[in-house]
Write an enzyme that holds these catalytic residues in place. Structure first.
Site, PDB file in Angstrom:
ATOM      1  N   ARG A  96       0.842  -1.204   0.000  1.00 34.97           N
ATOM      2  CA  ARG A  96       0.000   0.000   0.000  1.00 34.97           C
ATOM      3  C   ARG A  96       0.877   1.253   0.000  1.00 34.97           C
ATOM      4  O   ARG A  96       0.600   2.216  -0.702  1.00 34.97           O
ATOM      5  CB  ARG A  96      -0.951  -0.008   1.207  1.00 34.97           C
ATOM      6  CG  ARG A  96      -1.938  -1.171   1.194  1.00 34.97           C
ATOM      7  CD  ARG A  96      -3.105  -0.942   2.132  1.00 34.97           C
ATOM      8  NE  ARG A  96      -2.732  -0.866   3.533  1.00 34.97           N
ATOM      9  CZ  ARG A  96      -2.565  -1.918   4.352  1.00 34.97           C
ATOM     10  NH1 ARG A  96      -2.751  -3.146   3.891  1.00 34.97           N
ATOM     11  NH2 ARG A  96      -2.234  -1.758   5.618  1.00 34.97           N
TER      12      ARG A  96
ATOM     13  N   LYS B 287     -11.824  15.402   5.224  1.00 35.28           N
ATOM     14  CA  LYS B 287     -12.959  14.928   4.420  1.00 35.28           C
ATOM     15  C   LYS B 287     -13.850  14.007   5.238  1.00 35.28           C
ATOM     16  O   LYS B 287     -13.362  13.215   6.049  1.00 35.28           O
ATOM     17  CB  LYS B 287     -12.450  14.154   3.206  1.00 35.28           C
ATOM     18  CG  LYS B 287     -13.583  13.687   2.299  1.00 35.28           C
ATOM     19  CD  LYS B 287     -13.123  12.704   1.252  1.00 35.28           C
ATOM     20  CE  LYS B 287     -13.652  11.323   1.575  1.00 35.28           C
ATOM     21  NZ  LYS B 287     -13.451  10.374   0.476  1.00 35.28           N
TER      22      LYS B 287
ATOM     23  N   GLU C  41     -18.938  15.937   1.964  1.00 35.73           N
ATOM     24  CA  GLU C  41     -19.208  15.002   0.857  1.00 35.73           C
ATOM     25  C   GLU C  41     -20.484  14.200   1.070  1.00 35.73           C
ATOM     26  O   GLU C  41     -20.461  13.153   1.721  1.00 35.73           O
ATOM     27  CB  GLU C  41     -18.024  14.038   0.673  1.00 35.73           C
ATOM     28  CG  GLU C  41     -18.271  13.077  -0.491  1.00 35.73           C
ATOM     29  CD  GLU C  41     -17.126  12.095  -0.742  1.00 35.73           C
ATOM     30  OE1 GLU C  41     -16.122  12.144  -0.006  1.00 35.73           O
ATOM     31  OE2 GLU C  41     -17.258  11.285  -1.656  1.00 35.73           O
TER      32      GLU C  41
ATOM     33  N   LYS D 203     -18.195  18.438  -1.891  1.00 34.44           N
ATOM     34  CA  LYS D 203     -17.763  17.349  -2.781  1.00 34.44           C
ATOM     35  C   LYS D 203     -18.974  16.494  -3.136  1.00 34.44           C
ATOM     36  O   LYS D 203     -19.281  15.524  -2.450  1.00 34.44           O
ATOM     37  CB  LYS D 203     -16.680  16.514  -2.089  1.00 34.44           C
ATOM     38  CG  LYS D 203     -16.258  15.293  -2.875  1.00 34.44           C
ATOM     39  CD  LYS D 203     -14.959  14.706  -2.371  1.00 34.44           C
ATOM     40  CE  LYS D 203     -14.656  13.411  -3.092  1.00 34.44           C
ATOM     41  NZ  LYS D 203     -13.287  12.972  -2.933  1.00 34.44           N
TER      42      LYS D 203
HETATM   43  P1  13P Z   1     -13.994   8.490  -6.420  1.00 31.95           P
HETATM   44  O1  13P Z   1     -13.591   9.668  -7.255  1.00 31.95           O
HETATM   45  O2  13P Z   1     -13.284   7.223  -6.743  1.00 31.95           O
HETATM   46  O3  13P Z   1     -15.474   8.354  -6.290  1.00 31.95           O
HETATM   47  O4  13P Z   1     -13.441   8.785  -4.961  1.00 31.95           O
HETATM   48  C1  13P Z   1     -13.629  10.007  -4.434  1.00 31.95           C
HETATM   49  C2  13P Z   1     -13.843   9.856  -2.992  1.00 31.95           C
HETATM   50  O5  13P Z   1     -13.070  10.347  -2.214  1.00 31.95           O
HETATM   51  C3  13P Z   1     -15.028   9.141  -2.529  1.00 31.95           C
HETATM   52  O6  13P Z   1     -15.172   9.341  -1.161  1.00 31.95           O
END
Ligand code: 13P
Length: 340
Positions: free
Chosen positions: A47, A138, A179, A221
């Site tokens: 990873r 986030k 988000e 987001k």
């Molecule tokens: P994706 O762009 O792969 O959807 O991932 C963005 C993300 O941070 C989802 O939480």
């Protein structure tokens, strides 16, 4: 942190031509993705080496911030340089995923719905992350679309949690990325996706307002407005997606928010770039938009890199070039200047 600092950091993250690298998949999600590509995802070293392909690539001309998973905040590149230093030396701000994943809640809807864990320890965690040099955070909520989905309960619970998270981050001096992901899974059409997004975004901004969040010091987001992955109807083109997306954003997102950083959420790399480009071209035709319209992509910035690496892990330079090329394409799309 005072409001001026939060606002300056948020604006910096969405400055023209720049977007975010979402590289905050949890160890288990990342592990599964690596395993699927035939690699040993259970190994921390695999990873770490995978993340090095991005954090030590040349990203500084179009990536303003990288969202990291906490295990990588303390990892180094192969020359023992902390990943956070690799990023900041290029002007890329380190961010971190602070939620602790999804948990099923009972809402009475036809399919299971979720809320997001992690509020209990959030204040303490944010203080620690600040000390580690993290500038933004986030938190992801996930909402399903279906005939009785998302339910009022799921919308309200997730909006309230996102608002609480945003305020705790801001009090700790971190710019929150809010988000509320509308999931692509399902056979819903683009109209249903737009309707769900309107309900969810309206509830989120009501909750943010009620909690007293500082809108100039956060970023949104969201998912673009796209049909479900199993939708059998005609596939909308980039212009249609741009029209729906801008209509919903203009209706729901206050002008004080500096940037809308779309997730790629199941779109292919090319779709995510083409759709972001179309959104920015259409916004320009409409006389501009009050917010930056950019990207915070995970899979759409990583898929081709993983494909190369899975075939031959010694092709590090080629992987880094690919990471930089995907980032540059989306940097252009965030200005409506992508040439396909
Ligand atoms: P994706 O762009 O792969 O959807 O991932 C963005 C993300 O941070 C989802 O939480």
């Amino acid at each position: 942190m005072d409001r001026a600092d939060l606002s300056a950091a948020a604006k910096r993250l969405c400055r023209p031509g720049y977007g975010l690298l979402a590289s905050d998949e949890s160890s288990s999600t990342m592990g599964r993705r690596l395993e699927k590509a035939g690699l040993d995802g259970s190994s921390l070293e695999t990873r770490r080496a995978y993340r090095e392909l991005f954090y030590c690539a040349d990203l500084g001309s179009c990536i303003s911030g990288a969202i990291m998973f906490k295990e990588m905040l303390v990892e180094n590149d192969s020359d023992s340089r902390p990943f956070t230093a690799c990023l900041t030396s290029q002007g890329v701000l380190p961010g971190v995923k602070v939620d602790e994943g999804l948990e099923v809640i009972s809402t009475g809807a036809s399919r299971e719905e979720t809320h997001t864990k992690g509020l209990d320890r959030l204040e303490q965690a944010c203080t620690e992350y600040r000390k580690q040099g993290v500038k933004f955070a986030k938190w992801r909520a996930a909402l399903k679309v279906g005939h009785d989905l998302p339910s009022q309960t799921a919308i309200a619970v997730n909006a309230a949690e996102l608002a609480k998270y945003a305020c705790i981050c801001q009090e700790s001096g971190l710019v929150p990325i809010v988000e509320p992901e509308i999931l692509i899974d399902g056979d819903h059409d683009i109209e249903a996706s737009a309707a769900a997004a309107e309900l969810v975004l309206t509830a989120c901004f009501e909750a943010l307002h009620k909690e007293g969040a500082y809108l100039q010091g956060l970023l949104l987001k969201p998912q673009m407005i796209i049909p479900g992955s199993d939708c059998t109807g005609p596939k909308p083109n980039g212009w249609a997606i741009a029209e729906y997306t801008l209509r919903v954003m203009r209706k729901c997102v206050p002008v004080e928010v500096p940037g809308i950083m779309f997730l790629s959420g199941g779109q292919t790399e090319v779709e995510a770039t083409a759709n972001l480009d179309a959104i920015n071209r259409l916004a320009r035709e409409q006389g501009g938009a009050p917010w930056a319209l950019s990207f915070s992509y995970g899979r759409a910035l990583q898929a081709s890199v993983l494909e190369i690496w899975s075939k031959d892990q010694s092709r590090v330079a080629q992987c880094k070039q690919m990471a930089a090329a995907l980032a540059a394409a989306n940097g252009s799309a965030s200005q409506g200047e992508w040439n396909g």
